[in-house]
Design an enzyme around this catalytic site. Structure first.
Site, PDB file in Angstrom:
ATOM      1  N   TYR A  64       0.825  -1.205   0.000  1.00  0.00           N
ATOM      2  CA  TYR A  64       0.000   0.000   0.000  1.00  0.00           C
ATOM      3  C   TYR A  64       0.862   1.259   0.000  1.00  0.00           C
ATOM      4  O   TYR A  64       1.738   1.430   0.850  1.00  0.00           O
ATOM      5  CB  TYR A  64      -0.896  -0.007   1.230  1.00  0.00           C
ATOM      6  CG  TYR A  64      -1.994   1.028   1.238  1.00  0.00           C
ATOM      7  CD1 TYR A  64      -3.207   0.777   0.621  1.00  0.00           C
ATOM      8  CD2 TYR A  64      -1.824   2.243   1.893  1.00  0.00           C
ATOM      9  CE1 TYR A  64      -4.230   1.708   0.648  1.00  0.00           C
ATOM     10  CE2 TYR A  64      -2.835   3.183   1.929  1.00  0.00           C
ATOM     11  CZ  TYR A  64      -4.041   2.913   1.311  1.00  0.00           C
ATOM     12  OH  TYR A  64      -5.040   3.844   1.328  1.00  0.00           O
TER      13      TYR A  64
ATOM     14  N   HIS B 108       4.047  -6.484  11.081  1.00  0.00           N
ATOM     15  CA  HIS B 108       3.679  -6.512   9.667  1.00  0.00           C
ATOM     16  C   HIS B 108       4.876  -6.748   8.749  1.00  0.00           C
ATOM     17  O   HIS B 108       4.701  -7.074   7.575  1.00  0.00           O
ATOM     18  CB  HIS B 108       2.974  -5.210   9.286  1.00  0.00           C
ATOM     19  CG  HIS B 108       2.274  -5.275   7.970  1.00  0.00           C
ATOM     20  ND1 HIS B 108       1.375  -6.274   7.651  1.00  0.00           N
ATOM     21  CD2 HIS B 108       2.357  -4.472   6.869  1.00  0.00           C
ATOM     22  CE1 HIS B 108       0.921  -6.081   6.424  1.00  0.00           C
ATOM     23  NE2 HIS B 108       1.499  -5.007   5.930  1.00  0.00           N
TER      24      HIS B 108
ATOM     25  N   ASP C 210       1.074  -8.766  14.106  1.00  0.00           N
ATOM     26  CA  ASP C 210       0.767  -7.845  13.004  1.00  0.00           C
ATOM     27  C   ASP C 210      -0.480  -7.038  13.340  1.00  0.00           C
ATOM     28  O   ASP C 210      -1.595  -7.561  13.359  1.00  0.00           O
ATOM     29  CB  ASP C 210       0.565  -8.640  11.713  1.00  0.00           C
ATOM     30  CG  ASP C 210       0.481  -7.753  10.484  1.00  0.00           C
ATOM     31  OD1 ASP C 210       0.281  -6.536  10.620  1.00  0.00           O
ATOM     32  OD2 ASP C 210       0.613  -8.294   9.368  1.00  0.00           O
TER      33      ASP C 210
ATOM     34  N   SER D 107       1.422  -7.675   1.800  1.00  0.00           N
ATOM     35  CA  SER D 107       0.400  -6.750   2.287  1.00  0.00           C
ATOM     36  C   SER D 107      -0.635  -6.493   1.184  1.00  0.00           C
ATOM     37  O   SER D 107      -1.301  -7.428   0.734  1.00  0.00           O
ATOM     38  CB  SER D 107       1.060  -5.465   2.795  1.00  0.00           C
ATOM     39  OG  SER D 107       0.139  -4.685   3.522  1.00  0.00           O
ATOM     40  N   GLN D 108      -0.797  -5.240   0.724  1.00  0.00           N
ATOM     41  CA  GLN D 108      -1.713  -5.002  -0.383  1.00  0.00           C
ATOM     42  C   GLN D 108      -1.364  -5.899  -1.568  1.00  0.00           C
ATOM     43  O   GLN D 108      -2.241  -6.431  -2.251  1.00  0.00           O
ATOM     44  CB  GLN D 108      -1.654  -3.539  -0.821  1.00  0.00           C
ATOM     45  CG  GLN D 108      -2.491  -3.234  -2.061  1.00  0.00           C
ATOM     46  CD  GLN D 108      -2.306  -1.811  -2.535  1.00  0.00           C
ATOM     47  OE1 GLN D 108      -3.184  -0.980  -2.355  1.00  0.00           O
ATOM     48  NE2 GLN D 108      -1.177  -1.514  -3.148  1.00  0.00           N
TER      49      GLN D 108
END
Length: 334
Positions: free
Chosen positions: A92, A308, A273, A187-188
């Site tokens: 992101y 994360h 996370d 992630s994204q």
């Protein structure tokens, strides 16, 4: 930092809180029908760089509405292919950056297509080069609520089509083995990898790391961290829109998409996370391949004391070993 979620033994059986809309499949079939991939949109120009161990192409292809999407293709220097190919999507706020940002997969013998994310790129890294030319209504800062009044206008509808088309574009690029297309992202990027694996039957394997965009109802209520908190901030203002917002998000939920995947997958999650809570990851993992009617190979690496950042290079090493096992049937090799 602390464990914020369910105990691991509960996570291993958790399947999510999202609701699947009855027209989910029709929505995505219609979306891809209305925004087909155009092979003529693919342009790959060899570029000169100071790098001596990899060859680099500057790639453009048509995404949603045939909007130009930028990407880098890196291959081992002098390779003629066909090579198993990693198609990677970004986290992101980041962009495709510079070729020097993406050396590990080509260095390991793969072709590596790294897709820019439309309308992002200024949050971190070395920048992006892809516009998002489509207008939306009121939204909180960021992209999580852009066009969220309707599934047809929601930002990630465009991104998921871009991810689907990146897989198509890869088949028209130098050195690529079209039978060995592996989608990957963190992630994204992990969420986009899940979407690509669910929507495009050309995908051969998937590697979503600490994936975002999964189990929206739980993730939004569990974490106060961005980017999920963009949705919370939006609903603080538009108090009466919660039901509509979560209905829209259900069309893009990685849990619903994961059910439709048919290919082997290696996930990762981290128990500390706070950005992509482990329960949201396990929900997608535990649903992976559910509609296939048969067992689909899947594995997940759990990083107990990480946030994360997840496994970082340890996870990359796990991925290379996992892929080597998939490729060991002799039909393709690195």
């Amino acid at each position: 930092m602390q464990w914020i979620d369910k105990p691991l033994d509960e996570l291993q059986h958790y399947t999510g809180s999202t609701t699947e809309p009855p027209d989910f499949d029709e929505f995505w079939q219609r979306t891809l029908r209305e925004h087909p991939f155009d092979p003529a949109s693919v342009v790959a120009e060899r570029v000169r760089t100071p790098l001596t161990t990899v060859d680099v192409w500057d790639v453009t292809f048509g995404g949603f509405a045939n909007d130009p999407i930028r990407a880098w293709l890196l291959t081992p220097a002098g390779a003629s292919g066909p090579l198993p190919t990693i198609i990677q999507f970004n986290g992101y706020g980041g962009g495709r950056g510079l070729p020097v940002d993406h050396l590990e997969w080509a260095s390991a013998g793969y072709a590596h297509l790294f897709m820019d994310t439309r309308g992002q790129g200024a949050g971190w890294g070395s920048g992006g080069d892809t516009l998002d030319p489509h207008g939306t209504g009121p939204a909180f800062n960021g992209v999580m609520t852009k066009g969220i009044d309707s599934a047809d206008t929601y930002y990630y509808r465009r991104c998921y089509v871009d991810a689907h088309h990146a897989v198509e574009a890869a088949t028209h690029l130098p050195c690529v083995d079209s039978a060995r297309l592996i989608v990957h992202g963190i992630s994204q990027g992990g969420g986009l990898a899940i979407a690509a694996a669910a929507l495009n039957p050309r995908v051969w394997a998937a590697m979503p790391d600490v994936p975002f965009l999964c189990d929206f109802p739980r993730a939004v209520g569990l974490t106060g961290a961005l980017p999920y908190d963009e949705i919370t901030q939006y609903l603080k203002v538009y108090r009466s829109r919660a039901a509509r917002v979560f209905t829209v998000l259900s069309y893009f939920d990685g849990v619903n998409l994961a059910r439709r995947a048919r290919v082997p997958a290696l996930f990762s999650t981290a128990l500390m996370d706070e950005i992509c809570p482990p329960s949201s990851v396990f929900a997608a993992y535990n649903r992976w391949g559910q509609t296939s009617g048969q067992a689909v190979e899947r594995d997940i690496r759990v990083y107990t004391f990480n946030g994360h950042e997840g496994g970082e290079r340890y996870q990359w090493q796990a991925q290379t070993e996992w892929l080597a096992g998939l490729l060991s049937d002799g039909t393709s090799s690195v």
